[in-house]
Design an enzyme around this catalytic site. Sequence first.
Site, PDB file in Angstrom:
ATOM      1  N   HIS A   1       0.364  -5.920   9.689  1.00 20.57           N
ATOM      2  CA  HIS A   1      -0.070  -6.990   8.787  1.00 20.57           C
ATOM      3  C   HIS A   1      -0.890  -8.014   9.547  1.00 20.57           C
ATOM      4  O   HIS A   1      -1.014  -9.147   9.108  1.00 20.57           O
ATOM      5  CB  HIS A   1       1.135  -7.671   8.114  1.00 20.57           C
ATOM      6  CG  HIS A   1       1.926  -6.751   7.246  1.00 20.57           C
ATOM      7  ND1 HIS A   1       2.879  -5.906   7.735  1.00 20.57           N
ATOM      8  CD2 HIS A   1       1.856  -6.510   5.913  1.00 20.57           C
ATOM      9  CE1 HIS A   1       3.398  -5.193   6.742  1.00 20.57           C
ATOM     10  NE2 HIS A   1       2.786  -5.531   5.635  1.00 20.57           N
TER      11      HIS A   1
ATOM     12  N   GLU B   1      -6.093   3.304  -1.777  1.00 18.98           N
ATOM     13  CA  GLU B   1      -7.256   2.481  -1.432  1.00 18.98           C
ATOM     14  C   GLU B   1      -8.579   3.199  -1.688  1.00 18.98           C
ATOM     15  O   GLU B   1      -9.565   2.566  -2.085  1.00 18.98           O
ATOM     16  CB  GLU B   1      -7.153   2.027   0.034  1.00 18.98           C
ATOM     17  CG  GLU B   1      -6.078   0.958   0.278  1.00 18.98           C
ATOM     18  CD  GLU B   1      -4.638   1.479   0.216  1.00 18.98           C
ATOM     19  OE1 GLU B   1      -4.449   2.709   0.274  1.00 18.98           O
ATOM     20  OE2 GLU B   1      -3.711   0.647   0.105  1.00 18.98           O
TER      21      GLU B   1
END
Length: 740
Positions: A540, A470
């Site tokens: 999530h 990321e």
Amino acid sequence: MATTKIDPKLSEGEQKKESGSYQGLTRQQLIDAYRIMFTSRRVDDREILLKRQQKVFFQISGAGHEAIGVAAAYVLKAGYDWFFPYYRDRALLLGLGATPYEMLLGAVGAADDPSSGGRQMPSHWAHKRLNVFTQSSCTGTQVLHAVGCAEAGRYFAQHPNAARKAEGDYRQFKDVQVHGDEIAYVSLGDGTTSEGEFWEALNTASNRRLPVLFSIQDNGYAISVPVEVQTAGGNISRLVSGFPNFHFEEIDGTDPIVAYTAFKRAADYCRSGSGPAFVHAHVIRPYSHSLSDDERLYRPESERERDAARDPVPRLQMFLLREGILDETGINQLEKEIEEQIQADADRALDAALPQPESIYNFVYSPDLDPKSAAFDTHPAYAAPEATSEGKRPAASQAKTMADLINATLRDEMRRDERIVIFGEDVADASREEYVKQKLVKGKGGVFKLTSGLQMEFGADRVFNSPLAEANIVGRALGMAARGLKPVVEIQFFDYIWPAMMQLRDELALVRWRSNNAISSPLVVRVAIGGYLTGGAIYHSQCGESTFTHIPGLRVVFPSNALDAAGLLRTSIRCDDPVLFLEHKRLYRETYGRAPYPGPDYMVPFGKAKIVHSGSNLTVVTYGAVVPRALQAVQKIEREQQVSVELIDLRTLNPFDWDTIADSVKKTNRVLIAYEDSLSWGYGAEIAARVADELFHHLDAPVKRIAATDTFVGYQPILENAILPQPSDLYRAMKELAEF
Ligand SMILES: Cc1ncc(C[n+]2csc(CCOP(=O)(O)OP(=O)(O)O)c2C)c(N)n1
Ligand SMILES: [Mg+2]
């Protein structure tokens, strides 16, 4: 792959060519090299003196690193190549054309300091005219910026039309420079090679054969930590030697002639388009880490003396004398001139105007383009004043999901603006493009399919997959945006944004403010966020937007429906600031809030809330996936209790629309703030505090909050339902508030 090892038998004298030049350097260039190196050392010495006199506030030196700096400056081109240096690069900067006076302006923190106007520490270079990018103090964050910068250069060379200016969006304020063979220089210390981002940068530079010139300035220490503790085996060259497509050099970086030849080979390799180069230069650090460090605490005298014998400044002086390039009188005269100049520059810098306290808010955001302005307030094509006849209204069956409209908006913006590139994890249709072209597969286009079909329409150089890293995504995007591209990158799940946190918090949000508006990196980071997924569990389902609204310089957007998502995404792309665009996963395909595509120019301005439902008894302030849940509760309480509720959807969280909240609370005298993130220290805390502070006299009841519990989100739906705010929780809170 060429590798040059240090040859201990090779003395400077032996490098003299019969022609009279020294490995391509003339006698005059060697005198100039000495001038730059001696100047560099003397500016350090002057700053140290000023620090001891408490006239400057921080000092970190380039001492011991001068030879490689001057060598790199001789090989690279100021204002043509791009530079991502670090704090030991004083000689490089002087060699490129920065002046001692400018450096001393930085030391005193003067208003005219070209690197930051007194905002960043001295020796954290930035110089717009020379193409020197602004620097933070974070070790290693600059490496991915250099990679992105090199990628942008290649992109513009292949898409010359993309460099054209356009009125009315960020492009109006971003000049693009392209030559086609420019190099991105980046430097870092031996210790910094331990940072993960360094490896992420090597990986991408290697894989994409980018013209990045890595200059590793190995002085054997990172503050007090010696290199063998820092680096496995004690030698970074050995560890990186397996990266393909690189040109490698390992050199004695205290010898400017050796360094010059190494940088020359490295730069030639990069400029030819063959790939990146890696110059590992062994240098010394004679002045401790900084003035706040005393290396005698961890380095014995014997070791320091060994280093001193390699000091590049006296070494070059001896060389000039030995070769008869300058005699003692010549050296003395040169040094005297430099000393006098620095003395005069220091006196002038101490008299320079200081920044004004009122200037602190300047350049947190773009001063040129305000995304809150009316220019970003347009109507959907089907609801524009000239298209209001019923005939032009799309049928309800044309209503599309938020996912569809985000995809359509990206597509239209990419058609309109060739500077837009999209990358992230899995965002491409297929990296092995031939599979889709041969119709063997359909293509992926994002784990939520938001970027589906874009690679096929715009090509693999505009839509492509990143490595699973990321920081790599955000750091490269930042380097690209600095050159004028508009990256719209994707973080696959908010839960995994944290490896990019340093890039977001310490770099992206700060580029403009830190450089006093000399440099900017406007881009969009799209992030899939949120819970209510049934099975999303801990990793999530996270929210956490307040972590980002707490960062000055970063716009934070959180739409609750398809139409707003389209309009706000377009504003995010066209504006001149970095934007974190939060897309709630549960809303991607929800029935709630579907809308027909509003056309290629529909925009919603930032900082303008929407009153989803007007009412008079109490106000509910919310955003994102809580909007439809709150609406259910509002409808129920109106039906069952005859309580009239005003429901406000903030739409953007930074900036946020205080005026709409205040007007509503003044009318209803009661307010509930609802959000999906965990309760304590959450986004609603700030609004609650501000209501208490500014609207106290208008309140008939305490300010209430409804949010997730102060836990993470559990997997089993029973847990998830208990943790996240439900319509029933909202209903209960509204009822209590109405009855208070
Ligand atoms: C991410 C981060 N961690 C820690 C620091 C504190 N720090 C500043 S410089 C430094 C050592 C750097 O050593 P090296 O990379 O070898 O460069 P040198 O100073 O020796 O040239 C450290 C630990 C920092 N600035 N940034
Ligand atoms: Mg070091």
